[in-house]
Design a protein around this motif. Sequence first.
Motif, short mmCIF file in Angstrom:
data_model
loop_
_atom_site.label_atom_id
_atom_site.label_comp_id
_atom_site.label_asym_id
_atom_site.label_seq_id
_atom_site.Cartn_x
_atom_site.Cartn_y
_atom_site.Cartn_z
N HIS A 46 -67.69 -73.94 86.21
CA HIS A 46 -67.65 -72.63 86.84
C HIS A 46 -68.99 -71.90 86.68
CE1 HIS A 46 -66.04 -68.28 86.92
NE2 HIS A 46 -66.23 -68.68 88.17
N GLN A 47 -69.32 -71.57 85.41
CA GLN A 47 -70.56 -70.82 85.20
C GLN A 47 -71.39 -71.32 84.04
OE1 GLN A 47 -69.47 -66.65 85.03
NE2 GLN A 47 -69.42 -66.51 87.25
N GLY A 48 -71.16 -72.55 83.60
CA GLY A 48 -72.03 -73.18 82.62
C GLY A 48 -71.76 -72.89 81.15
N LEU B 70 -64.46 -84.83 90.59
CA LEU B 70 -65.47 -84.44 89.60
C LEU B 70 -66.30 -83.26 90.08
CD1 LEU B 70 -66.78 -87.88 88.30
CD2 LEU B 70 -65.07 -86.37 87.29
N VAL B 71 -66.52 -82.34 89.16
CA VAL B 71 -67.35 -81.17 89.46
C VAL B 71 -68.43 -81.06 88.38
CG1 VAL B 71 -65.70 -79.87 90.84
CG2 VAL B 71 -65.56 -79.72 88.37
N THR B 72 -69.61 -80.63 88.77
CA THR B 72 -70.74 -80.61 87.85
C THR B 72 -70.97 -79.22 87.27
OG1 THR B 72 -72.24 -80.26 89.70
CG2 THR B 72 -71.89 -82.54 89.00
N CYS B 73 -71.77 -79.19 86.24
CA CYS B 73 -72.12 -77.98 85.52
C CYS B 73 -72.61 -76.87 86.45
CB CYS B 73 -73.20 -78.32 84.50
SG CYS B 73 -73.76 -76.93 83.52
N SER B 74 -72.09 -75.69 86.25
CA SER B 74 -72.51 -74.49 86.98
C SER B 74 -72.41 -74.62 88.50
CB SER B 74 -73.93 -74.09 86.59
OG SER B 74 -73.98 -73.76 85.22
N PHE C 111 -67.04 -86.15 77.56
CA PHE C 111 -67.28 -85.39 78.77
C PHE C 111 -68.44 -84.42 78.57
CE2 PHE C 111 -62.84 -86.54 78.73
CZ PHE C 111 -62.62 -86.99 80.02
N ASP C 112 -69.04 -84.02 79.67
CA ASP C 112 -70.06 -82.98 79.66
C ASP C 112 -69.38 -81.69 79.22
OD1 ASP C 112 -72.15 -81.23 80.12
OD2 ASP C 112 -72.45 -81.81 82.21
N ASN C 113 -69.94 -80.99 78.25
CA ASN C 113 -69.28 -79.77 77.78
C ASN C 113 -69.73 -78.53 78.54
OD1 ASN C 113 -71.75 -79.07 76.63
ND2 ASN C 113 -70.87 -78.52 74.66
N CYS C 114 -70.40 -78.70 79.65
CA CYS C 114 -70.85 -77.57 80.46
C CYS C 114 -69.76 -77.23 81.49
CB CYS C 114 -72.14 -77.93 81.18
SG CYS C 114 -72.82 -76.57 82.13
N CYS C 115 -69.26 -76.00 81.44
CA CYS C 115 -68.20 -75.58 82.34
C CYS C 115 -68.70 -75.58 83.79
CB CYS C 115 -67.71 -74.18 81.97
SG CYS C 115 -66.42 -73.57 83.08
N SER D 297 -67.33 -74.19 90.45
CA SER D 297 -66.01 -74.75 90.69
C SER D 297 -65.03 -74.22 89.65
CB SER D 297 -66.05 -76.28 90.58
OG SER D 297 -66.95 -76.79 91.53
N ILE D 298 -63.85 -73.86 90.11
CA ILE D 298 -62.84 -73.32 89.19
C ILE D 298 -61.76 -74.34 88.85
CG2 ILE D 298 -63.26 -70.91 89.82
CD1 ILE D 298 -60.74 -71.08 91.59
N SER D 299 -61.88 -75.55 89.39
CA SER D 299 -60.96 -76.63 89.06
C SER D 299 -61.66 -77.95 89.36
CB SER D 299 -59.66 -76.52 89.88
OG SER D 299 -59.93 -76.70 91.25
N GLY D 300 -60.99 -79.05 89.04
CA GLY D 300 -61.55 -80.38 89.25
C GLY D 300 -61.61 -81.13 87.95
N GLY D 301 -62.45 -82.13 87.90
CA GLY D 301 -62.56 -82.96 86.71
C GLY D 301 -63.94 -82.88 86.08
#
Length: 166
Positions: free
Chosen positions: A107-109, A137-141, A101-105, A144-148
């Motif tokens: 929420h705020q990256g 699915l949610v992308t980096c920065s 998975f992408d390790n970028c949160c 989003s505070i939830s999702g995949g």
Amino acid sequence: MKRRNFIQHLCPALTVAQLALLSSCQEEAETVVPATSEDEKEFKRVSALFNDEGFLIEGKSVFVNLAHKNFSKLADISGFSNVLEAGILLIKTDNTTIKAFDNCCPHQGARASWVVVNGRFKCENHGNSYNTSEVNLVTCSSNSISGGLVRFPVTLYKTYLKVLKS
């Protein structure tokens, strides 16, 4: 005899219905696709190029030596590794599957502060957790505070793993 005939005809139908219900409720198991001959050649080529940390970044591909001590946590189910330099999180979900998975949160990256709780990645910066089932699915920065988390395809060959980042 009527009761016996009723049971003989009803029981097989109930059994079939129960099996159909159980199989439809179970999550489809993932299978590991065997490496092709081209993958095998590529893994043999890069095996001598791994850095001291046990991985190699080549373009959009990240090659990981699972036998390296830095990836020993991946021997256990739910064991995970955060490869900061490559921008990936790796998690072992069952005896034969490692997901990337992408390790970028989202929420705020943040990239460095992850733990796994109940099969979900939790960012320790703000406590938000993200699923690994590719739902919502949610992308980096993206705030989003939830999702995949965004998942990357992987190929496994012996003790080597290739992650193809999009």
